[in-house]
Structure formats: structure tokens, C-alpha cells
Design a protein around this motif. Structure first.
Motif, PDB file in Angstrom:
ATOM      1  N   LYS A  36       0.816  -1.234   0.018  1.00 11.50           N
ATOM      2  CA  LYS A  36       0.012  -0.111   0.129  1.00 11.50           C
ATOM      3  C   LYS A  36       0.927   1.235   0.093  1.00 11.50           C
ATOM      4  O   LYS A  36       0.301   2.164  -0.662  1.00 11.50           O
ATOM      5  N   ASN A  37       2.002   1.218   0.820  1.00 11.87           N
ATOM      6  CA  ASN A  37       2.908   2.433   0.672  1.00 11.87           C
ATOM      7  C   ASN A  37       3.446   2.804  -0.533  1.00 11.87           C
ATOM      8  O   ASN A  37       3.657   3.925  -0.947  1.00 11.87           O
ATOM      9  N   THR A  42       2.176   1.779  -3.610  1.00  8.15           N
ATOM     10  CA  THR A  42       1.180   2.303  -4.395  1.00  8.15           C
ATOM     11  C   THR A  42       0.718   3.632  -4.111  1.00  8.15           C
ATOM     12  O   THR A  42       0.331   4.791  -4.997  1.00  8.15           O
ATOM     13  N   GLU A  43       0.493   3.989  -2.848  1.00  3.64           N
ATOM     14  CA  GLU A  43       0.301   5.412  -2.512  1.00  3.64           C
ATOM     15  C   GLU A  43       1.186   6.496  -2.987  1.00  3.64           C
ATOM     16  O   GLU A  43       0.855   7.519  -3.505  1.00  3.64           O
ATOM     17  N   THR A  73       1.348   6.343  -7.090  1.00  4.30           N
ATOM     18  CA  THR A  73       0.258   6.212  -7.915  1.00  4.30           C
ATOM     19  C   THR A  73      -0.849   7.181  -7.069  1.00  4.30           C
ATOM     20  O   THR A  73      -1.885   7.471  -7.733  1.00  4.30           O
ATOM     21  N   GLY A  74      -0.718   7.328  -5.915  1.00  8.21           N
ATOM     22  CA  GLY A  74      -1.943   7.985  -5.204  1.00  8.21           C
ATOM     23  C   GLY A  74      -2.008   9.610  -5.473  1.00  8.21           C
ATOM     24  O   GLY A  74      -1.122  10.321  -5.907  1.00  8.21           O
ATOM     25  N   SER A  75      -3.268  10.016  -5.006  1.00 10.62           N
ATOM     26  CA  SER A  75      -3.492  11.265  -5.400  1.00 10.62           C
ATOM     27  C   SER A  75      -2.879  12.378  -4.391  1.00 10.62           C
ATOM     28  O   SER A  75      -2.793  12.007  -3.243  1.00 10.62           O
ATOM     29  N   ASN A  77       0.090  13.248  -3.981  1.00 11.61           N
ATOM     30  CA  ASN A  77       1.622  12.816  -3.528  1.00 11.61           C
ATOM     31  C   ASN A  77       2.468  13.666  -4.063  1.00 11.61           C
ATOM     32  O   ASN A  77       2.274  14.330  -5.306  1.00 11.61           O
ATOM     33  N   ARG A 125       6.430   5.356   5.347  1.00 15.16           N
ATOM     34  CA  ARG A 125       6.632   5.979   4.224  1.00 15.16           C
ATOM     35  C   ARG A 125       7.910   6.633   3.795  1.00 15.16           C
ATOM     36  O   ARG A 125       8.364   6.594   2.596  1.00 15.16           O
TER      37      ARG A 125
END
Length: 333
Positions: A91-92, A94-95, A98-100, A102, A301
Motif C-alpha cells: 500500500k505504501n 502504490t500510494e 500513484t496516489g492522489s 502525492n 513512508r
């Protein structure tokens, strides 16, 4: 007549390939023959394992969790608070990628620009100075000493001196004012910060490049230049066909080191701008900000950004070495 002799160490042919002893047997044979070297290397291996391998493994583990300063175990007085963070998989990654909302890609873009600009300019200036200092001239030793001073002075001293020079009322803006130019705020204006960061890093890195290139130039046989001159080669042709090929081993090494050092150059950005560096942060200072510059401290992160940086450098180093090897094979062919 061909005689095949079977034996313990005989290589056999399988699927068109020669198969040799396995990895374990090769290590065992190496230890039997060079046990003294293994014994001398053991303390270094143990130290590297303690200060490099263990933190790296721990950092990789944190990237798959949601660890922060609020859910990591700690001791307060006589009370021990256990870990409460959980495993979240990728999850870290991908965030961050590709996360919003970021900040990874803007920092990545600036890091690439910063690295390429610093390495190209540092290498070019260092090579030019080395070519000048490689000639016979009066006071050459004094020039070499003066040009190597920025490398001999501790980095933090150099950067703090540049903070004073680049201040709003510093020497640079005063000189620009005398010329009728209104100097920018080098330590706060976003674009001026980037120019200042590249300039200071070049100042710190040129001496290393210059000394490395100077050593490489002095290792090139003078007979090659004499032969090229006798063949009617111009100065540019001698530089292109004698100097640059002769500097290839040194150049390939210092460029690789320059990329790695510049990509991870924390000192210049952090010490030059302090907390006022949002627009000029590179990936390593961004990871530091995630760890120390906010509440709660985001250990997961921050570790993720660090592992991504490591992965990028590993990939670059692998591609760069393969490219050099292919070019060397082309030259030899």
C-alpha cells in the motif's frame, strides 16, 4: 585421439553447456585455499552486517507496514508500550507512486534534473581545470592547492559560508547591485534556490573531479601525443582521439560516483536552506522530512521513499555498467 578422463573435478556437458562445481563447493574450495583472507575480511563483514544489512532489512520491513511515531513500541518511564502497527503489504508503494496528492514525482523530477546538471557541470569544469593544470606553468602547485581547498574544507563549513554569501544582503547581491541588477532572494525564491543549490554543489564537487581527471591525464603516455602530433593531428583531434579514450576508465568511475553522491546529496539542500526548502527538496530530503519534519513521524513512508531511491540507484548502476561494458567491447572489436 581424444581421451576422456573421468574424475571428481571433471566438468560434464549438459544441454550444450559445461557444468562446474556448485556454489557451495566453490565457496568451500575458496575457503580452503584462501582461509587467511576470509579471516581478515570477517570483522569487516560483521561490521557491515551490523551497520548496513540490519538497518536495510528493518527498513524494507517497515515499508510493508503503517508504522508511525504513534504506533511504534516505546518505553515511557517504567511503562512499556508495545507495537500496534499492522502489515499493509504494498500500500505504501502504490500510494507514493500513484496516489492522489502525492509529492514523489515532483521531487523525483527535480532530483533527476539536479543530478544530471550537477554531474555534467562538475565533470566538465573539473576536466577543463585538469587540462589547464596538466600543462607546465608558473605557480602550478599553488593553483592546485587553491583549487582543492573547497574539497579540503568540511562540507558544513563551506555550505554555511555560502549561506552568508547568498543572503539577501550578501556578497552576491551586493555585487549584482553594483552592476545595476536586482539580485533575487537566493535562499527563499523557488527558482533561485535551485540555481543556488546546483552552484554550491558544483563548488563542493569540482575539486574531486579535477584531481581525478588530473591523475588520469598524467597516466596517459606522452608518446601518444607525440605520435599524434607527428601525424598532423590538431589539438581538438588529440583531445578527442587520445585524451578522452585515455580518460575512459577514470571518467566512467567518477561519473558513476558523482551520480550516486549527488542523488543522495543531503547536506547541500538541508544545510543551505534548512526548513525553507519545500520547492527544492530532493528525494532524500523528502524522506527525511517524512521521518523528522512532521507529526506524527511517518516511519513507513519515509522508509519506502528510501527503498525506492536505493532501487533506482541499483537499476541505474546496473544499466550504466552494462552500457560501459558493451561500449568497451565495441571499441576492442
Amino acid at each position: 585421439m581424444t581421451i576422456a578422463v573421468g574424475g571428481k573435478n571433471t566438468r560434464t556437458r549438459r544441454n550444450g553447456r559445461h557444468s562446474g562445481p556448485g556454489l557451495f563447493n566453490r565457496l568451500k574450495n575458496s575457503y580452503d585455499q584462501h582461509w587467511y583472507a576470509w579471516a581478515m575480511c570477517l570483522p569487516v563483514v560483521l561490521v557491515l552486517g551490523a551497520v548496513v544489512a540490519y538497518p536495510l532489512i528493518q527498513g524494507i520491513y517497515l515499508t510493508f507496514t503503517d508504522a508511525t511515531s504513534q504506533n511504534v513500541g516505546r518505553t515511557i518511564g517504567v511503562n512499556e508500550i508495545p507495537d500496534s502497527f499492522s502489515w499493509i503489504g504494498l500500500k505504501n508503494y502504490t500510494e507514493i507512486l500513484t496516489g492522489s496528492n502525492n509529492q514523489f514525482w515532483p521531487h523525483f523530477t527535480w532530483t533527476v534534473i539536479w543530478t544530471v546538471a550537477c554531474v555534467v557541470l562538475t565533470y566538465g569544469i573539473g576536466l577543463a581545470l585538469a587540462l589547464v593544470l596538466n600543462r607546465e606553468m608558473i605557480g602550478r602547485g599553488a593553483y592546485r592547492m587553491l583549487l582543492i581547498l573547497p574539497w579540503a574544507v568540511p562540507t558544513f563549513v563551506t555550505i554555511f559560508a555560502w549561506r552568508l554569501i547568498l543572503a539577501d544582503d550578501g556578497v552576491v547581491n551586493q555585487a549584482l547591485g553594483v552592476a545595476g541588477i536586482s539580485g533575487p532572494s537566493w535562499l527563499s525564491d523557488p527558482m533561485a534556490q535551485k540555481v543556488a543549490a546546483i552552484g554550491v554543489n558544483i563548488w563542493c564537487g569540482v575539486p574531486f573531479m579535477m584531481v581525478s581527471m588530473l591523475g588520469g591525464l598524467q597516466s596517459i603516455p606522452k608518446e601518444l601525443y607525440e605520435a599524434a602530433s607527428m601525424d598532423g593531428a590538431s589539438p581538438w583531434q588529440r583531445f578527442k582521439h587520445v585524451t578522452l579514450p585515455g580518460l575512459r576508465p577514470v571518467s566512467s568511475t567518477v561519473i558513476l560516483l558523482g551520480v550516486i553522491w549527488t542523488f543522495n546529496q543531503f547536506n547541500v539542500i538541508f544545510l543551505l536552506f534548512g526548513g525553507n526548502s519545500d520547492n527544492v527538496q530532493i528525494l532524500v530530503t523528502y524522506a527525511y522530512r517524512l521521518f523528522f519534519g512532521q507529526q506524527p513521524q511517518d516511519y513507513a513512508r519515509s522508509a519506502t521513499v528510501g527503498i525506492i531511491c536505493l532501487s533506482l540507484l541499483v537499476v541505474f548502476t546496473s544499466v550504466y555498467r552494462r552500457w560501459l561494458k558493451r561500449n568497451d567491447q565495441g571499441v576492442l572489436a
